[in-house]
Design a protein around this motif. Structure first.
Motif, PDB file in Angstrom:
ATOM      1  N   PHE A 228     -23.930  57.031-114.200  1.00 57.51           N
ATOM      2  CA  PHE A 228     -23.174  55.801-113.934  1.00 57.51           C
ATOM      3  C   PHE A 228     -22.870  55.025-115.220  1.00 57.51           C
ATOM      4  N   GLY A 229     -23.122  55.642-116.361  1.00 59.10           N
ATOM      5  CA  GLY A 229     -22.806  55.016-117.640  1.00 59.10           C
ATOM      6  C   GLY A 229     -22.879  56.047-118.746  1.00 59.10           C
ATOM      7  N   ARG A 230     -22.839  55.586-119.966  1.00 60.26           N
ATOM      8  CA  ARG A 230     -22.909  56.517-121.102  1.00 60.26           C
ATOM      9  C   ARG A 230     -23.678  55.875-122.251  1.00 60.26           C
ATOM     10  N   PHE A 231     -24.410  56.707-122.972  1.00 62.77           N
ATOM     11  CA  PHE A 231     -25.037  56.267-124.203  1.00 62.77           C
ATOM     12  C   PHE A 231     -24.020  56.366-125.328  1.00 62.77           C
ATOM     13  N   ASP A 232     -24.080  55.401-126.259  1.00 64.36           N
ATOM     14  CA  ASP A 232     -23.111  55.377-127.348  1.00 64.36           C
ATOM     15  C   ASP A 232     -23.817  54.935-128.631  1.00 64.36           C
ATOM     16  N   THR A 233     -23.082  54.995-129.722  1.00 62.65           N
ATOM     17  CA  THR A 233     -23.646  54.601-131.018  1.00 62.65           C
ATOM     18  C   THR A 233     -23.797  53.086-131.071  1.00 62.65           C
ATOM     19  N   ASN A 234     -24.979  52.613-131.454  1.00 63.52           N
ATOM     20  CA  ASN A 234     -25.207  51.170-131.527  1.00 63.52           C
ATOM     21  C   ASN A 234     -24.759  50.610-132.875  1.00 63.52           C
ATOM     22  N   MET A 235     -24.998  49.323-133.091  1.00 61.77           N
ATOM     23  CA  MET A 235     -24.540  48.667-134.316  1.00 61.77           C
ATOM     24  C   MET A 235     -25.146  49.271-135.579  1.00 61.77           C
ATOM     25  N   GLU A 236     -26.350  49.823-135.437  1.00 60.20           N
ATOM     26  CA  GLU A 236     -27.016  50.403-136.591  1.00 60.20           C
ATOM     27  C   GLU A 236     -26.613  51.848-136.824  1.00 60.20           C
TER      28      GLU A 236
ATOM     29  N   THR B  67     -23.125  42.510-124.326  1.00 57.11           N
ATOM     30  CA  THR B  67     -21.665  42.631-124.260  1.00 57.11           C
ATOM     31  C   THR B  67     -20.993  41.650-125.202  1.00 57.11           C
ATOM     32  N   SER B  68     -21.388  40.380-125.128  1.00 59.79           N
ATOM     33  CA  SER B  68     -20.769  39.369-125.988  1.00 59.79           C
ATOM     34  C   SER B  68     -21.097  39.619-127.447  1.00 59.79           C
ATOM     35  N   LEU B  69     -22.304  40.139-127.725  1.00 59.77           N
ATOM     36  CA  LEU B  69     -22.694  40.422-129.099  1.00 59.77           C
ATOM     37  C   LEU B  69     -21.791  41.484-129.712  1.00 59.77           C
ATOM     38  N   TYR B  70     -21.505  42.530-128.930  1.00 59.56           N
ATOM     39  CA  TYR B  70     -20.629  43.589-129.442  1.00 59.56           C
ATOM     40  C   TYR B  70     -19.181  43.115-129.528  1.00 59.56           C
ATOM     41  N   ALA B  71     -18.779  42.225-128.611  1.00 62.24           N
ATOM     42  CA  ALA B  71     -17.422  41.664-128.699  1.00 62.24           C
ATOM     43  C   ALA B  71     -17.262  40.864-129.987  1.00 62.24           C
ATOM     44  N   GLN B  72     -18.285  40.069-130.310  1.00 58.53           N
ATOM     45  CA  GLN B  72     -18.251  39.308-131.568  1.00 58.53           C
ATOM     46  C   GLN B  72     -18.249  40.243-132.769  1.00 58.53           C
ATOM     47  N   SER B  73     -19.022  41.335-132.669  1.00 60.40           N
ATOM     48  CA  SER B  73     -19.050  42.299-133.758  1.00 60.40           C
ATOM     49  C   SER B  73     -17.683  42.946-133.942  1.00 60.40           C
ATOM     50  N   ASP B  74     -17.021  43.274-132.814  1.00 60.17           N
ATOM     51  CA  ASP B  74     -15.680  43.857-132.902  1.00 60.17           C
ATOM     52  C   ASP B  74     -14.704  42.872-133.545  1.00 60.17           C
ATOM     53  N   GLU B  75     -14.831  41.588-133.174  1.00 60.74           N
ATOM     54  CA  GLU B  75     -13.952  40.579-133.765  1.00 60.74           C
ATOM     55  C   GLU B  75     -14.194  40.455-135.266  1.00 60.74           C
ATOM     56  N   ARG B  76     -15.479  40.474-135.658  1.00 57.05           N
ATOM     57  CA  ARG B  76     -15.789  40.394-137.086  1.00 57.05           C
ATOM     58  C   ARG B  76     -15.257  41.620-137.831  1.00 57.05           C
TER      59      ARG B  76
END
Length: 567
Positions: free
Chosen positions: A221-229, A287-296
């Protein structure tokens, strides 16, 4: 609890909150008396039935008639009763005390009669200044017709069990608080890595019931993906039965939006067998943390793109600047060469024209003398233009050489006035204000400073109508500088034109009078550049139709102090 009577009758005293001075008949409790005055309240049938009741003999035990009269207690009950002092295990208020009855037992008896079965109740009492919890089991005693004729009961000390449960609940509550503070939701997986439990918080976030996920693997029901690190080892860690932290797991909500979580988990093994039992872990909504990271990241990419473009333009600008510098250098070199080549024959022409004017070679007609004057005037004008162009070329080419020295201000003014006084008088201008005196010295190049003053006086004469006035003012500033102002009552300069008067090739042409004046528009530009090269400046103040004031500021040299009055 008061002392028991010492005579030969057996007394069981279960008083509640009794005082030391209370009588037996007034005491909270009941007295079982086997003397001649009192008959046994409970009949032998009840006592006989007690032998048929199975109970733990290690526990405090009592038997009571339905009216609350105590029939029997064992020694464990007596021991507890002595420890309680002025309280009793039996619940209920003891406001109607009878000699043979314990009113506090009546509520329990009523509950047994109402439920027609065993009643359980917890009692909290204080023994040796410590609270103790007893679990009371109150059992109905029945005759052959299954009628309840009495109630028997035991009390079990469950203080340790209750305290253990309370501590466990407290620990569980603390764990829940820490878990809520450090994560959003919890999960458990079985040995096949299928989800066996999910906290309600997860289902609230994704907007779907937990039953949809129980029994499924995370990948379903989801997927693992590469994190910020840059780590992507969640699946490998789970398959290897190793702990993992902050692995990115992406789930799509019913609207199609992606929800991103950081999963952290630890493997669980059976303590006895060591068999792998699954995983326990937590998830954090990021979710919001990654959205902010994408914006940065987008902003960073944009800045890098802009920086690359700016670098490219700077390189192109450097190339263009170098080309312009080369072209300017070539132009200045050409102008210098041409000016030098032109000045040699031009000086000869001017010299011969002066000789003809002075009739050095013999008598000439008046017409030829006039022609000679025109040739000399035109030659001198052309020589001035060539000199101006050469000065601009030298200044812009960086080849200007200055001989800075201590020069008397009075000498500078006298030279400049002497070179322009005849032209001013010929035009009918008032020149009395040109007679000023000063004992100050300035640190300048004498020839170039004289050139500035001559140019300013020449312009003042040129743009002042007949009958006007010109003058010079000298002022010492407080910042170790000297101001020489050349002023006139001429046509003036408009406010729009004032900002351009020091530009190359600029001339004030909007006035009908100025159109009759000759020049290249380089004089003020050259004067301003020369003043700045000598650590000074040149500024203008003017009002159209009323005149202008051009002030050259020059650094003072160490010397005599300026007189208090100027003429």
């Amino acid at each position: 609890m008061g002392k028991r009577p010492s005579h030969d009758r057996k007394v069981v005293d279960l008083s509640v909150r009794r005082g030391k001075s209370a009588s037996v008949t007034d005491a909270f409790g009941a007295t079982i008396d086997r003397d001649d005055q009192h008959a046994l309240p409970a009949n032998e049938q009840i006592l006989g039935l007690l032998s048929n009741i199975l109970f733990d003999e290690s526990l405090p035990f009592y038997a009571a008639a339905l009216d609350g009269t105590v029939i029997h207690i064992n020694h464990h009950y007596e021991k507890i009763d002595r420890s309680l002092g002025d309280t009793t295990l039996a619940p209920g208020a003891a406001d109607c005390v009878g000699k043979f009855r314990v009113p506090s037992l009546k509520p329990v008896i009523d509950d047994v009669l109402a439920s027609d079965t065993t009643v359980r109740a917890e009692e909290i009492v204080t023994i040796n200044n410590r609270d103790r919890v007893f679990l009371g089991r109150h059992i109905p005693v029945r005759n052959e017709r299954r009628e309840i004729i009495a109630v028997a009961g035991t009390y079990e000390d469950v203080t340790m069990q209750i305290r253990g449960i309370e501590e466990a609940n407290k620990t569980q509550a603390q764990f829940q608080d820490f878990a809520r503070a450090s994560s959003d939701w919890f999960f458990e997986c079985d040995s096949d890595l299928r989800i066996s439990s999910l906290s309600e918080r997860f289902t609230a976030i994704v907007g779907q019931p937990a039953s949809l996920f129980i029994g499924s693997r995370f990948e379903q029901f989801g997927r693992f993906d590469t994190n910020m690190e840059g780590r992507y080892d969640g699946t490998r860690a789970m398959n290897s039965r190793k702990p993992f932290r902050e692995q990115l797991f992406v789930v799509s909500d019913p609207s199609g939006s992606e929800l991103k979580f950081h999963l952290s988990g630890v493997p669980v093994f059976d303590r006895k067998t060591g068999n792998f039992e699954g995983f326990r872990g937590v998830g954090m909504d990021v979710t919001s943390l990654y959205a902010q990271s994408d914006e940065r990241q987008a902003a960073k990419d944009n800045l890098e793109s802009l920086f690359a473009e700016l670098t490219r333009k700077n390189i192109a600008l450097d190339v263009a600047t170098e080309q312009a510098t080369s072209a300017l250098r070539a132009k200045n070199e050409f102008l210098a060469a041409m000016s030098h080549e032109l000045r040699t024959p031009l000086n000869a022409i001017i010299g011969f024209a002066e000789a003809f004017t002075q009739q050095t070679f013999g008598q000439l007609d008046d017409a030829y003398i006039d022609y000679s004057r025109d040739i000399r005037s035109s030659g001198q004008h052309l020589l001035g233009l060539i000199n101006d162009i050469l000065d601009v070329a030298v200044i812009e080419g960086g080849g200007l050489s200055l001989q800075l020295d201590q020069v008397d201000v009075q000498d500078l003014i006298n030279k400049a006035v002497h070179m322009n006084i005849e032209a001013a008088k010929a035009k009918g201008l008032k020149t009395s204000m040109l007679n000023v005196s000063s004992n100050l010295s300035v640190h300048v190049d004498e020839r170039r400073t004289t050139q500035i003053l001559v140019n300013l006086l020449s312009n003042a004469i040129k743009f002042t109508p007949e009958g006007g006035e010109i003058g010079i003012e000298v002022n010492k500033s407080t910042d170790d500088t000297l101001s020489l102002t050349v002023w006139d009552t001429g046509i003036g300069i408009s406010e729009d034109q004032q900002k351009h008067v020091f530009d190359k090739f600029h001339q004030v042409t909007e006035h009908i009078y100025s159109r009759r004046q000759e020049g290249t528009g380089l004089g003020l530009h050259i004067s301003c550049q020369l003043a700045r090269k000598m650590n000074g400046d040149l500024t203008v103040e003017s009002e159209e139709g009323k005149g202008s004031r051009f002030t050259v500021t020059l650094p003072l040299a160490k010397g005599p102090v300026l007189d208090s009055n100027f003429i």
